[in-house]
Design a protein around this motif. Structure first.
Motif, PDB file in Angstrom:
ATOM      1  N   GLN A  17      49.824  41.912  25.820  1.00 32.99           N
ATOM      2  CA  GLN A  17      50.193  40.430  26.508  1.00 32.99           C
ATOM      3  C   GLN A  17      50.881  40.502  28.211  1.00 32.99           C
ATOM      4  O   GLN A  17      50.230  39.365  28.206  1.00 32.99           O
ATOM      5  N   ASN A  18      50.491  40.928  28.664  1.00 29.00           N
ATOM      6  CA  ASN A  18      51.270  40.676  29.522  1.00 29.00           C
ATOM      7  C   ASN A  18      49.647  41.044  30.795  1.00 29.00           C
ATOM      8  O   ASN A  18      49.885  40.653  31.443  1.00 29.00           O
ATOM      9  N   ALA A  19      48.803  41.630  30.269  1.00 35.43           N
ATOM     10  CA  ALA A  19      47.491  42.132  31.004  1.00 35.43           C
ATOM     11  C   ALA A  19      46.917  40.036  31.259  1.00 35.43           C
ATOM     12  O   ALA A  19      46.689  39.339  31.797  1.00 35.43           O
ATOM     13  N   TYR A  20      47.343  39.500  30.037  1.00 31.04           N
ATOM     14  CA  TYR A  20      47.227  38.100  30.306  1.00 31.04           C
ATOM     15  C   TYR A  20      47.592  37.174  30.860  1.00 31.04           C
ATOM     16  O   TYR A  20      47.002  36.144  31.338  1.00 31.04           O
ATOM     17  N   ALA A  21      49.607  37.476  31.680  1.00 32.35           N
ATOM     18  CA  ALA A  21      49.973  37.109  32.066  1.00 32.35           C
ATOM     19  C   ALA A  21      49.041  36.819  33.636  1.00 32.35           C
ATOM     20  O   ALA A  21      48.933  36.457  34.663  1.00 32.35           O
ATOM     21  N   GLU A  22      48.467  37.807  33.858  1.00 33.06           N
ATOM     22  CA  GLU A  22      47.714  38.729  34.878  1.00 33.06           C
ATOM     23  C   GLU A  22      46.394  37.982  35.540  1.00 33.06           C
ATOM     24  O   GLU A  22      46.123  37.139  36.773  1.00 33.06           O
ATOM     25  N   ILE A  23      45.627  37.290  34.484  1.00 36.10           N
ATOM     26  CA  ILE A  23      45.066  36.437  33.733  1.00 36.10           C
ATOM     27  C   ILE A  23      45.048  35.189  34.343  1.00 36.10           C
ATOM     28  O   ILE A  23      44.480  34.247  35.502  1.00 36.10           O
ATOM     29  N   VAL A  24      46.169  35.019  33.687  1.00 39.96           N
ATOM     30  CA  VAL A  24      46.205  33.285  34.259  1.00 39.96           C
ATOM     31  C   VAL A  24      46.941  33.382  35.650  1.00 39.96           C
ATOM     32  O   VAL A  24      46.746  32.471  36.097  1.00 39.96           O
ATOM     33  N   GLU A  25      47.802  34.410  36.708  1.00 46.36           N
ATOM     34  CA  GLU A  25      47.922  34.118  37.553  1.00 46.36           C
ATOM     35  C   GLU A  25      46.683  34.236  38.728  1.00 46.36           C
ATOM     36  O   GLU A  25      46.449  33.801  39.780  1.00 46.36           O
ATOM     37  N   ALA A  52      44.952  25.160  28.435  1.00 46.97           N
ATOM     38  CA  ALA A  52      43.601  25.540  28.905  1.00 46.97           C
ATOM     39  C   ALA A  52      43.158  27.063  28.947  1.00 46.97           C
ATOM     40  O   ALA A  52      43.037  27.735  27.617  1.00 46.97           O
ATOM     41  N   PHE A  53      45.246  27.424  29.058  1.00 45.62           N
ATOM     42  CA  PHE A  53      45.417  28.621  28.882  1.00 45.62           C
ATOM     43  C   PHE A  53      45.705  29.069  27.597  1.00 45.62           C
ATOM     44  O   PHE A  53      45.297  30.300  27.258  1.00 45.62           O
ATOM     45  N   ILE A  54      46.280  28.012  26.557  1.00 46.59           N
ATOM     46  CA  ILE A  54      46.802  28.564  25.163  1.00 46.59           C
ATOM     47  C   ILE A  54      45.487  28.420  24.911  1.00 46.59           C
ATOM     48  O   ILE A  54      45.342  29.632  24.195  1.00 46.59           O
ATOM     49  N   ARG A  55      45.017  27.446  24.497  1.00 47.14           N
ATOM     50  CA  ARG A  55      43.109  27.698  24.162  1.00 47.14           C
ATOM     51  C   ARG A  55      42.670  28.878  24.478  1.00 47.14           C
ATOM     52  O   ARG A  55      42.084  29.257  23.843  1.00 47.14           O
ATOM     53  N   TRP A  72      33.878  30.599  30.440  1.00 48.33           N
ATOM     54  CA  TRP A  72      34.292  30.188  30.120  1.00 48.33           C
ATOM     55  C   TRP A  72      35.563  29.770  29.770  1.00 48.33           C
ATOM     56  O   TRP A  72      35.751  28.577  29.417  1.00 48.33           O
ATOM     57  N   LEU A  73      36.382  29.753  31.303  1.00 43.56           N
ATOM     58  CA  LEU A  73      37.360  29.523  30.563  1.00 43.56           C
ATOM     59  C   LEU A  73      37.254  27.456  31.698  1.00 43.56           C
ATOM     60  O   LEU A  73      38.074  26.798  31.016  1.00 43.56           O
ATOM     61  N   TYR A  74      36.606  27.856  32.588  1.00 48.44           N
ATOM     62  CA  TYR A  74      36.343  26.599  33.410  1.00 48.44           C
ATOM     63  C   TYR A  74      35.717  25.532  31.731  1.00 48.44           C
ATOM     64  O   TYR A  74      35.476  24.091  31.950  1.00 48.44           O
ATOM     65  N   ARG A  75      35.261  26.180  31.373  1.00 46.12           N
ATOM     66  CA  ARG A  75      34.316  25.032  30.463  1.00 46.12           C
ATOM     67  C   ARG A  75      35.451  24.384  29.074  1.00 46.12           C
ATOM     68  O   ARG A  75      35.654  23.635  28.744  1.00 46.12           O
ATOM     69  N   ILE A  76      36.675  25.181  28.635  1.00 47.15           N
ATOM     70  CA  ILE A  76      37.902  25.034  27.871  1.00 47.15           C
ATOM     71  C   ILE A  76      38.876  23.940  28.953  1.00 47.15           C
ATOM     72  O   ILE A  76      38.440  22.531  28.213  1.00 47.15           O
ATOM     73  N   ALA A  77      38.485  24.421  30.385  1.00 49.51           N
ATOM     74  CA  ALA A  77      38.750  23.014  31.058  1.00 49.51           C
ATOM     75  C   ALA A  77      38.252  21.755  31.636  1.00 49.51           C
ATOM     76  O   ALA A  77      39.286  20.494  31.051  1.00 49.51           O
ATOM     77  N   THR A  78      37.621  21.918  31.310  1.00 45.88           N
ATOM     78  CA  THR A  78      36.290  20.115  31.514  1.00 45.88           C
ATOM     79  C   THR A  78      36.587  19.730  30.011  1.00 45.88           C
ATOM     80  O   THR A  78      36.391  19.089  30.146  1.00 45.88           O
ATOM     81  N   ASN A  79      36.792  20.837  29.096  1.00 45.56           N
ATOM     82  CA  ASN A  79      36.445  19.830  28.302  1.00 45.56           C
ATOM     83  C   ASN A  79      37.344  19.736  27.465  1.00 45.56           C
ATOM     84  O   ASN A  79      37.826  18.314  26.925  1.00 45.56           O
ATOM     85  N   LEU A  80      39.089  19.763  27.569  1.00 48.15           N
ATOM     86  CA  LEU A  80      39.818  19.226  27.140  1.00 48.15           C
ATOM     87  C   LEU A  80      39.976  18.619  28.131  1.00 48.15           C
ATOM     88  O   LEU A  80      40.719  16.843  28.601  1.00 48.15           O
ATOM     89  N   SER A  81      39.722  18.089  29.956  1.00 53.64           N
ATOM     90  CA  SER A  81      40.290  17.263  30.590  1.00 53.64           C
ATOM     91  C   SER A  81      39.379  15.530  30.177  1.00 53.64           C
ATOM     92  O   SER A  81      39.674  14.586  30.250  1.00 53.64           O
TER      93      SER A  81
END
Length: 187
Positions: A17-25, A52-55, A72-81
């Motif tokens: 799970q710590n690896a995801y914190a790096e991606i969020v950063e 978006a980060f949770i999804r 992929w991440l921008y697609r999630i954020a754009t769709n949520l927006s």
């Protein structure tokens, strides 16, 4: 950086799970700015970026490693927006104030630190006018304009993020620019 991200994703899939914190950063500022440009409200942008980060975390097993993770991440954020825009009352965001310099960091910085106060004020006012004009665009044009001119993504990346053919992306960019040109014609 993409190879670092892909290594982190492999670690996440193995339970780190710590690896995801790096991606969020790595992506938190870009995702927030994308959401802010789409929504025009700092608090909503923070909420949507967090969502978006949770999804992305919950659905990391669906990520295709052949695709850029950022797309992929921008697609999630754009769709949520876009979902958030659709849930709003139609006129709620049209006249929303853009406070002070919130979110203006995505625009080019002034070329010279010796700019006069008048030039600085004029530049900030112009940026605010452009942001308000972007917020008045229908969401299908707003998303491509933000991704192309603010995030500076390629047509292919935008196509992947929005899951649209490149030709449709080009058409929407053209129509979005025309709509902005009409709104900003007085400048």
């Amino acid at each position: 950086m993409e190879s670092l991200v892909k290594n982190r994703i492999k670690a996440i899939k193995k339970g780190d799970q710590n690896a995801y914190a790096e991606i969020v950063e790595i992506y938190k500022n870009k995702v927030y700015q994308l959401c802010y440009r789409m929504l025009g409200n700092r608090h909503e942008a923070e909420d949507v970026a967090q969502e978006a980060f949770i999804r992305a975390y919950i659905n990391i097993h669906t990520y295709n490693p052949d695709m850029k993770f950022s797309s992929w991440l921008y697609r999630i954020a754009t769709n949520l927006s876009i979902d958030r825009i659709r849930k709003k009352k139609p006129d709620f965001y049209l006249d929303a104030e853009v406070r002070g310099t919130d979110g203006l960091t995505m625009y080019s910085q002034l070329a010279s630190t010796d700019a006069s106060p008048e030039d600085t004020l004029e530049s900030l006012e112009l940026q605010e006018i452009v942001q308000k004009a972007i917020l008045k665009l229908p969401e299908k044009y707003r998303s491509v304009i933000v991704l192309k001119y603010i995030e500076e993504l390629s047509l292919q990346e935008i196509s992947e993020i929005l899951d649209l053919p490149v030709g449709t992306v080009k058409t929407r960019i053209h129509r979005g620019r025309e709509a902005l040109r009409k709104q900003l014609g007085h400048l």
